[in-house]
Motif scaffolding. Structure first.
Motif, PDB file in Angstrom:
ATOM      1  N   LEU A 177       0.839  -1.198   0.000  1.00  0.00           N
ATOM      2  CA  LEU A 177       0.000   0.000   0.000  1.00  0.00           C
ATOM      3  C   LEU A 177       0.880   1.256   0.000  1.00  0.00           C
ATOM      4  CD1 LEU A 177      -2.908   1.160   0.205  1.00  0.00           C
ATOM      5  CD2 LEU A 177      -2.651   1.093   2.699  1.00  0.00           C
ATOM      6  N   ASN A 178       1.930   1.240   0.820  1.00  0.00           N
ATOM      7  CA  ASN A 178       2.837   2.395   0.851  1.00  0.00           C
ATOM      8  C   ASN A 178       3.487   2.622  -0.513  1.00  0.00           C
ATOM      9  OD1 ASN A 178       4.375   4.533   2.320  1.00  0.00           O
ATOM     10  ND2 ASN A 178       6.094   3.207   1.741  1.00  0.00           N
ATOM     11  N   LYS A 179       3.849   1.543  -1.202  1.00  0.00           N
ATOM     12  CA  LYS A 179       4.446   1.683  -2.547  1.00  0.00           C
ATOM     13  C   LYS A 179       3.470   2.375  -3.497  1.00  0.00           C
ATOM     14  CE  LYS A 179       7.362  -2.315  -1.990  1.00  0.00           C
ATOM     15  NZ  LYS A 179       7.315  -3.785  -2.012  1.00  0.00           N
ATOM     16  N   LYS A 180       2.195   2.005  -3.387  1.00  0.00           N
ATOM     17  CA  LYS A 180       1.191   2.630  -4.242  1.00  0.00           C
ATOM     18  C   LYS A 180       1.011   4.110  -3.892  1.00  0.00           C
ATOM     19  CE  LYS A 180      -1.733  -1.336  -5.473  1.00  0.00           C
ATOM     20  NZ  LYS A 180      -1.972  -0.957  -6.888  1.00  0.00           N
ATOM     21  N   LEU A 181       1.157   4.419  -2.615  1.00  0.00           N
ATOM     22  CA  LEU A 181       0.978   5.807  -2.160  1.00  0.00           C
ATOM     23  C   LEU A 181       2.098   6.723  -2.664  1.00  0.00           C
ATOM     24  CD1 LEU A 181      -0.245   5.134   1.491  1.00  0.00           C
ATOM     25  CD2 LEU A 181      -1.537   6.367  -0.262  1.00  0.00           C
ATOM     26  N   ARG A 182       3.120   6.137  -3.260  1.00  0.00           N
ATOM     27  CA  ARG A 182       4.193   6.958  -3.816  1.00  0.00           C
ATOM     28  C   ARG A 182       3.688   7.805  -4.982  1.00  0.00           C
ATOM     29  NH1 ARG A 182      10.346   4.897  -4.928  1.00  0.00           N
ATOM     30  NH2 ARG A 182      11.225   6.944  -5.360  1.00  0.00           N
ATOM     31  N   THR A 183       2.749   7.243  -5.747  1.00  0.00           N
ATOM     32  CA  THR A 183       2.308   7.950  -6.953  1.00  0.00           C
ATOM     33  C   THR A 183       0.875   8.462  -6.878  1.00  0.00           C
ATOM     34  OG1 THR A 183       1.756   5.793  -7.891  1.00  0.00           O
ATOM     35  CG2 THR A 183       3.884   6.753  -8.517  1.00  0.00           C
ATOM     36  N   GLY A 184       0.116   8.067  -5.876  1.00  0.00           N
ATOM     37  CA  GLY A 184      -1.259   8.552  -5.822  1.00  0.00           C
ATOM     38  C   GLY A 184      -2.016   7.936  -4.675  1.00  0.00           C
ATOM     39  N   TYR A 185      -3.317   8.171  -4.671  1.00  0.00           N
ATOM     40  CA  TYR A 185      -4.172   7.481  -3.706  1.00  0.00           C
ATOM     41  C   TYR A 185      -5.518   7.191  -4.343  1.00  0.00           C
ATOM     42  CZ  TYR A 185      -7.328   6.139  -0.063  1.00  0.00           C
ATOM     43  OH  TYR A 185      -8.241   5.426   0.657  1.00  0.00           O
ATOM     44  N   SER A 186      -6.020   5.990  -4.119  1.00  0.00           N
ATOM     45  CA  SER A 186      -7.375   5.642  -4.491  1.00  0.00           C
ATOM     46  C   SER A 186      -7.861   4.604  -3.491  1.00  0.00           C
ATOM     47  CB  SER A 186      -7.397   5.057  -5.907  1.00  0.00           C
ATOM     48  OG  SER A 186      -8.586   4.311  -6.084  1.00  0.00           O
ATOM     49  N   ALA A 187      -9.136   4.708  -3.105  1.00  0.00           N
ATOM     50  CA  ALA A 187      -9.699   3.701  -2.199  1.00  0.00           C
ATOM     51  C   ALA A 187      -9.673   2.335  -2.877  1.00  0.00           C
ATOM     52  CB  ALA A 187     -11.124   4.088  -1.805  1.00  0.00           C
ATOM     53  N   ASN A 188      -9.598   2.354  -4.208  1.00  0.00           N
ATOM     54  CA  ASN A 188      -9.552   1.100  -4.960  1.00  0.00           C
ATOM     55  C   ASN A 188      -8.265   0.300  -4.723  1.00  0.00           C
ATOM     56  OD1 ASN A 188     -11.307  -0.355  -6.764  1.00  0.00           O
ATOM     57  ND2 ASN A 188      -9.668  -0.171  -8.297  1.00  0.00           N
ATOM     58  N   TYR A 189      -7.255   0.924  -4.139  1.00  0.00           N
ATOM     59  CA  TYR A 189      -6.014   0.197  -3.827  1.00  0.00           C
ATOM     60  C   TYR A 189      -6.313  -1.022  -2.947  1.00  0.00           C
ATOM     61  CZ  TYR A 189      -3.144   4.179  -5.469  1.00  0.00           C
ATOM     62  OH  TYR A 189      -2.543   5.163  -6.208  1.00  0.00           O
ATOM     63  N   PHE A 190      -7.316  -0.875  -2.075  1.00  0.00           N
ATOM     64  CA  PHE A 190      -7.668  -2.004  -1.194  1.00  0.00           C
ATOM     65  C   PHE A 190      -8.222  -3.162  -2.017  1.00  0.00           C
ATOM     66  CE2 PHE A 190      -7.456   1.588   1.637  1.00  0.00           C
ATOM     67  CZ  PHE A 190      -6.937   1.070   2.803  1.00  0.00           C
ATOM     68  N   VAL A 191      -9.037  -2.817  -3.026  1.00  0.00           N
ATOM     69  CA  VAL A 191      -9.604  -3.848  -3.901  1.00  0.00           C
ATOM     70  C   VAL A 191      -8.477  -4.515  -4.698  1.00  0.00           C
ATOM     71  CG1 VAL A 191     -11.248  -4.313  -5.765  1.00  0.00           C
ATOM     72  CG2 VAL A 191     -11.755  -2.524  -4.068  1.00  0.00           C
ATOM     73  N   GLU A 192      -7.575  -3.684  -5.215  1.00  0.00           N
ATOM     74  CA  GLU A 192      -6.470  -4.226  -6.019  1.00  0.00           C
ATOM     75  C   GLU A 192      -5.598  -5.186  -5.204  1.00  0.00           C
ATOM     76  OE1 GLU A 192      -4.413  -0.823  -7.690  1.00  0.00           O
ATOM     77  OE2 GLU A 192      -6.305  -0.041  -8.503  1.00  0.00           O
ATOM     78  N   LEU A 193      -5.385  -4.856  -3.936  1.00  0.00           N
ATOM     79  CA  LEU A 193      -4.469  -5.673  -3.126  1.00  0.00           C
ATOM     80  C   LEU A 193      -5.169  -6.825  -2.410  1.00  0.00           C
ATOM     81  CD1 LEU A 193      -2.270  -2.810  -1.605  1.00  0.00           C
ATOM     82  CD2 LEU A 193      -1.564  -4.476  -3.327  1.00  0.00           C
ATOM     83  N   LEU A 194      -6.464  -6.637  -2.092  1.00  0.00           N
ATOM     84  CA  LEU A 194      -7.121  -7.638  -1.248  1.00  0.00           C
ATOM     85  C   LEU A 194      -8.437  -8.168  -1.824  1.00  0.00           C
ATOM     86  CD1 LEU A 194      -6.429  -5.939   2.200  1.00  0.00           C
ATOM     87  CD2 LEU A 194      -5.517  -8.142   1.476  1.00  0.00           C
ATOM     88  N   GLY A 195      -8.848  -7.620  -2.957  1.00  0.00           N
ATOM     89  CA  GLY A 195     -10.045  -8.143  -3.620  1.00  0.00           C
ATOM     90  C   GLY A 195     -11.364  -7.723  -3.005  1.00  0.00           C
ATOM     91  N   LYS A 196     -11.329  -6.817  -2.044  1.00  0.00           N
ATOM     92  CA  LYS A 196     -12.568  -6.323  -1.420  1.00  0.00           C
ATOM     93  C   LYS A 196     -12.439  -4.828  -1.170  1.00  0.00           C
ATOM     94  CE  LYS A 196     -13.776 -10.477   1.214  1.00  0.00           C
ATOM     95  NZ  LYS A 196     -14.029 -11.012   2.576  1.00  0.00           N
ATOM     96  N   THR A 197     -13.595  -4.153  -1.077  1.00  0.00           N
ATOM     97  CA  THR A 197     -13.547  -2.725  -0.752  1.00  0.00           C
ATOM     98  C   THR A 197     -13.115  -2.562   0.703  1.00  0.00           C
ATOM     99  OG1 THR A 197     -15.814  -2.636   0.089  1.00  0.00           O
ATOM    100  CG2 THR A 197     -15.505  -2.261  -2.299  1.00  0.00           C
ATOM    101  N   VAL A 198     -12.615  -1.374   1.000  1.00  0.00           N
ATOM    102  CA  VAL A 198     -12.162  -1.133   2.367  1.00  0.00           C
ATOM    103  C   VAL A 198     -13.328  -1.202   3.350  1.00  0.00           C
ATOM    104  CG1 VAL A 198     -12.244   1.419   2.246  1.00  0.00           C
ATOM    105  CG2 VAL A 198     -10.611   0.280   3.780  1.00  0.00           C
ATOM    106  N   ASP A 199     -14.528  -0.802   2.886  1.00  0.00           N
ATOM    107  CA  ASP A 199     -15.698  -0.880   3.771  1.00  0.00           C
ATOM    108  C   ASP A 199     -16.059  -2.328   4.090  1.00  0.00           C
ATOM    109  OD1 ASP A 199     -15.909   1.879   3.923  1.00  0.00           O
ATOM    110  OD2 ASP A 199     -17.215   2.003   2.165  1.00  0.00           O
ATOM    111  N   GLN A 200     -15.963  -3.186   3.064  1.00  0.00           N
ATOM    112  CA  GLN A 200     -16.222  -4.609   3.296  1.00  0.00           C
ATOM    113  C   GLN A 200     -15.176  -5.191   4.257  1.00  0.00           C
ATOM    114  OE1 GLN A 200     -18.914  -6.557   2.157  1.00  0.00           O
ATOM    115  NE2 GLN A 200     -18.014  -7.873   3.751  1.00  0.00           N
ATOM    116  N   LEU A 201     -13.921  -4.813   4.038  1.00  0.00           N
ATOM    117  CA  LEU A 201     -12.839  -5.309   4.892  1.00  0.00           C
ATOM    118  C   LEU A 201     -13.029  -4.857   6.341  1.00  0.00           C
ATOM    119  CD1 LEU A 201     -10.001  -4.631   2.322  1.00  0.00           C
ATOM    120  CD2 LEU A 201     -10.563  -6.907   3.244  1.00  0.00           C
ATOM    121  N   TRP A 202     -13.488  -3.619   6.492  1.00  0.00           N
ATOM    122  CA  TRP A 202     -13.748  -3.104   7.847  1.00  0.00           C
ATOM    123  C   TRP A 202     -14.879  -3.897   8.507  1.00  0.00           C
ATOM    124  CZ3 TRP A 202     -11.626  -0.464  11.634  1.00  0.00           C
ATOM    125  CH2 TRP A 202     -12.430   0.105  12.637  1.00  0.00           C
TER     126      TRP A 202
END
Ligand SMILES: *[C@@H]1O[C@H](CO)[C@@H](O)[C@H](O)[C@H]1NC(C)=O
Ligand SMILES: *[C@@H]1O[C@H](CO)[C@@H](O)[C@H](O)[C@H]1NC(C)=O
Ligand SMILES: *[C@@H]1O[C@H](CO)[C@@H](O)[C@H](O)[C@H]1NC(C)=O
Length: 211
Positions: A177-202
């Motif tokens: 996640l930190n590597k991705k934050l080098r170039t931007g931010y999107s809530a979709n990063y959670f989906v890309e890395l874990l296959g679920k939205t951050v709300d679902q993960l929470w």
């Protein structure tokens, strides 16, 4: 330049970083040697211990972020730690675990990426800093228990425990996640890395702890 302040009951610690390509230099400046807080800092912690802790925290943060080469890391040549007194704050006991943990948290802010202007939630940035603190083992007793909190991006201990859970689902999640934050931010990063939205993960996380 990065500049962070942290309130430590009777004194304030702040860190500043100067960019550069050379190996990191650490400078500790106590502008409050004459005051109660400042002289406590000198007696109980001191600049030698602080510098060693900052060096250790740097090493540790690079390890947690899986940044093996200088190309992976922020370019920082100098980190300055300032101790300043705050008037009127009651004298209270600090302890080494607390202060060392704060230094790990603050060093993480020096090294972490923060979305390249795309404004990740402040609570995520603080949560990552406390995640590194959690992994360092310097966890103060006032932290909430795992599973507590109202929002995933509440920050600090709440978000740190959540990130620890996510890191358990995917080893190295926080580093990725930190590597991705080098170039931007999107809530979709959670989906890309874990296959679920951050709300679902929470929701999954809260369910795991039964609250
Ligand atoms: C500390 O106190 C001495 C004597 O009062 C004063 O001369 C000196 O400037 C003070 N130092 C700082 C860092 O405030
Ligand atoms: C820094 O890390 C070294 C090696 O792990 C350890 O021996 C030392 O006690 C640490 N210093 C501080 C101030 O934590
Ligand atoms: C930092 O890590 C490097 C490589 O892992 C190691 O050689 C060095 O001794 C470490 N320094 C400290 C202060 O822990």
């Amino acid at each position: 330049m990065v500049h962070h302040k942290y309130l430590l009951l009777s004194f304030v610690i702040s860190l500043a970083a100067i960019q550069g390509i050379h190996s990191v230099d650490y400078v500790v400046t106590n502008t409050a040697s004459n005051t109660t807080g400042g002289s406590r800092f000198n007696k109980e912690i001191g600049s030698k211990y602080s510098k060693q802790t900052l060096t250790n925290a740097t090493n540790f943060t690079w390890k947690i972020f899986q940044q093996k080469t200088t190309a992976d890391r922020k370019k920082v040549a100098k980190v300055s730690l300032f101790i300043e007194d705050i008037d009127g704050v009651a004298y209270a006991a600090n302890n080494e675990i607390y202060i060392t943990g704060v230094l790990f948290h603050e060093m993480t802010h020096i090294w972490q990426w923060n979305g390249n202007g795309q404004s990740p939630p402040g609570g995520l940035i603080e949560g990552i800093a406390d995640f590194v603190r959690l992994k360092s083992g310097y966890v103060p007793s006032h932290w909430v228990q795992p599973g507590k909190g109202d929002r995933w991006d509440q920050g600090y201990d709440v978000t740190a425990w959540f990130l620890d859970y996510l890191n358990g689902l995917r080893n190295g999640f926080v580093a990725d996640l930190n590597k991705k934050l080098r170039t931007g931010y999107s809530a979709n990063y959670f989906v890309e890395l874990l296959g679920k939205t951050v709300d679902q993960l929470w929701s999954d996380y809260k369910a795991k702890y039964g609250n």
